[in-house]
Every structure is written in C-alpha cells, then in structure tokens.
Design an enzyme around this catalytic site. Structure first.
Site, PDB file in Angstrom:
ATOM      1  CG  ASN A  42      -0.450  -0.279   2.515  1.00  0.00           C
ATOM      2  OD1 ASN A  42       0.584  -0.921   2.660  1.00  0.00           O
ATOM      3  ND2 ASN A  42      -1.125   0.202   3.539  1.00  0.00           N
ATOM      4  CB  ILE A  43       1.659   3.607  -2.355  1.00  0.00           C
ATOM      5  CG1 ILE A  43       2.515   2.381  -2.724  1.00  0.00           C
ATOM      6  CG2 ILE A  43       2.462   4.900  -2.536  1.00  0.00           C
ATOM      7  CD1 ILE A  43       2.817   2.237  -4.204  1.00  0.00           C
ATOM      8  CD  GLU A  44      -1.283   4.913   4.568  1.00  0.00           C
ATOM      9  OE1 GLU A  44      -0.742   5.761   5.311  1.00  0.00           O
ATOM     10  OE2 GLU A  44      -2.024   4.005   4.990  1.00  0.00           O
ATOM     11  CB  CYS A  53      -5.341  -1.206  -1.516  1.00  0.00           C
ATOM     12  SG  CYS A  53      -6.605  -0.392  -0.552  1.00  0.00           S
ATOM     13  CD  GLU A  55      -5.531  -5.781  -0.922  1.00  0.00           C
ATOM     14  OE1 GLU A  55      -4.946  -4.666  -0.903  1.00  0.00           O
ATOM     15  OE2 GLU A  55      -6.259  -6.185  -0.014  1.00  0.00           O
ATOM     16  CB  CYS A  86     -10.831  -2.268   0.819  1.00  0.00           C
ATOM     17  SG  CYS A  86     -10.283  -1.636  -0.786  1.00  0.00           S
TER      18      CYS A  86
HETATM   19  N1  THU Z   1      -5.327  -1.246   2.701  1.00  0.00           N
HETATM   20  C1  THU Z   1      -4.803  -2.104   1.782  1.00  0.00           C
HETATM   21  O1  THU Z   1      -3.672  -1.933   1.326  1.00  0.00           O
HETATM   22  N2  THU Z   1      -5.586  -3.134   1.374  1.00  0.00           N
HETATM   23  C2  THU Z   1      -6.841  -3.386   1.830  1.00  0.00           C
HETATM   24  O2  THU Z   1      -7.560  -4.198   1.271  1.00  0.00           O
HETATM   25  C3  THU Z   1      -7.312  -2.663   3.017  1.00  0.00           C
HETATM   26  C4  THU Z   1      -6.674  -1.344   3.232  1.00  0.00           C
HETATM   27  C5  THU Z   1      -4.501  -0.119   3.141  1.00  0.00           C
HETATM   28  C6  THU Z   1      -4.942   1.227   2.653  1.00  0.00           C
HETATM   29  C7  THU Z   1      -4.330   2.141   3.693  1.00  0.00           C
HETATM   30  O3  THU Z   1      -2.993   2.419   3.321  1.00  0.00           O
HETATM   31  C8  THU Z   1      -4.315   1.298   4.958  1.00  0.00           C
HETATM   32  O4  THU Z   1      -4.494  -0.038   4.547  1.00  0.00           O
HETATM   33  C9  THU Z   1      -5.384   1.677   5.960  1.00  0.00           C
HETATM   34  O5  THU Z   1      -6.626   1.714   5.368  1.00  0.00           O
END
Ligand code: THU
Length: 137
Positions: A42-44, A53, A55, A86
């Site tokens: 995941n890359i915010e 996310c 995935e 998600c």
């Molecule tokens: N996140 C994912 O990478 N995959 C998911 O299916 C659920 C959420 C990440 C997004 C964000 O960086 C962190 O988790 C919190 O929501």
C-alpha cells in the site's frame, strides 16, 4: 498453487509499504495464469483518497506487464488477524480474475492462512459481462 511461495512474496512486499498516515502495512502478491508472480504494497498519500491499496498495486503491476488473468492473490496486513481486501480491491480483482473461483489467501504469515474464493467475498459482482448484456439489448 504453492500458497507459501505467494505468501512469502506478500510478506516481502509488505516491508516496503509507505504508510506515514495509518501505519497499517499491507503486502499482496498475485499469481497469473501464465505462471508469474507480481507483488505490491500500500502506498499512502497526504491527500488520503489518492492512497493505493497493496492488492491494487500488485494487480496493476501484473496487468501493466502484460498479464491477462489472475488466479490467486495472497494478502498480508495485520499479522495477528486476517486482513480481507477492501471493496474497491475486490472489484479490481474481479476485473482480472481468471474466474470467480479465484483464490484469496488471507495470511498472518507463511504458516497461518485461510483461503477464500472471490465469489464468496464478492457475491453478485458487477462485471464486464453485465455491460456486454446491455450492448445486446
Ligand atoms: N489497505 C490495503 O492496502 N488493502 C486493503 O484491502 C485494506 C486497506 C490499506 C490502505 C491504507 O494504506 C491502509 O491499509 C489503511 O486503510
């Protein structure tokens, strides 16, 4: 599909997560029908909605390298419980799934995991087949 190999790739990808806002690391690895593995984290973003996310990072890497169909995905998020994808990621997985039996491997680590099927976590999926039906009317 060797679940442990796919989980190991997801565990490695998780280490690269860029999560300054949530501090919640996720790693994913997809297995394609032509036998390749692509991983992602995941890359915010400071603009939270621009976050990607793990995935989707893995799926987009696979597709941008020419993969057409994904047969399995391993996901490692919280290491003390199983992290499910998600809603947006379920939809993106459905777009490139070899079929709705795609295996969703939810892992805490290489030894502790459960296996779901996409059809069970995304029942009644809206897919390109729905759009094709519309064209036939
Ligand atoms: N996140 C994912 O990478 N995959 C998911 O299916 C659920 C959420 C990440 C997004 C964000 O960086 C962190 O988790 C919190 O929501």
């Amino acid at each position: 599909m060797n679940y442990e190999i796919l989980i190991k790739e997801a565990v490695e990808a998780r280490k690269k997560a860029y999560v300054p806002y949530s501090n919640f690391k996720v790693g994913a690895a997809v297995f394609t029908d032509d036998g390749r593995i692509f991983s992602g984290c995941n890359i915010e973003n400071a603009s939270f909605g621009a976050t990607n996310c793990a995935e989707r990072t893995a799926v987009f890497k696979a597709v941008s390298e020419g993969a057409k169909y994904i047969t399995a995905v391993a996901i490692v998020g919280d290491i003390s419980s199983f992290t499910y994808p998600c809603g947006i990621c379920r939809q993106v997985l459905a777009e490139f799934a070899s079929d709705m039996n795609m295996e969703i491997i939810l892992a805490k680590n290489e030894k502790e995991y459960i296996v779901e099927k996409l059809c069970n976590i995304l029942p009644g999926a809206f897919t390109k087949r729905d759009l094709d039906k519309e064209k036939m009317d």
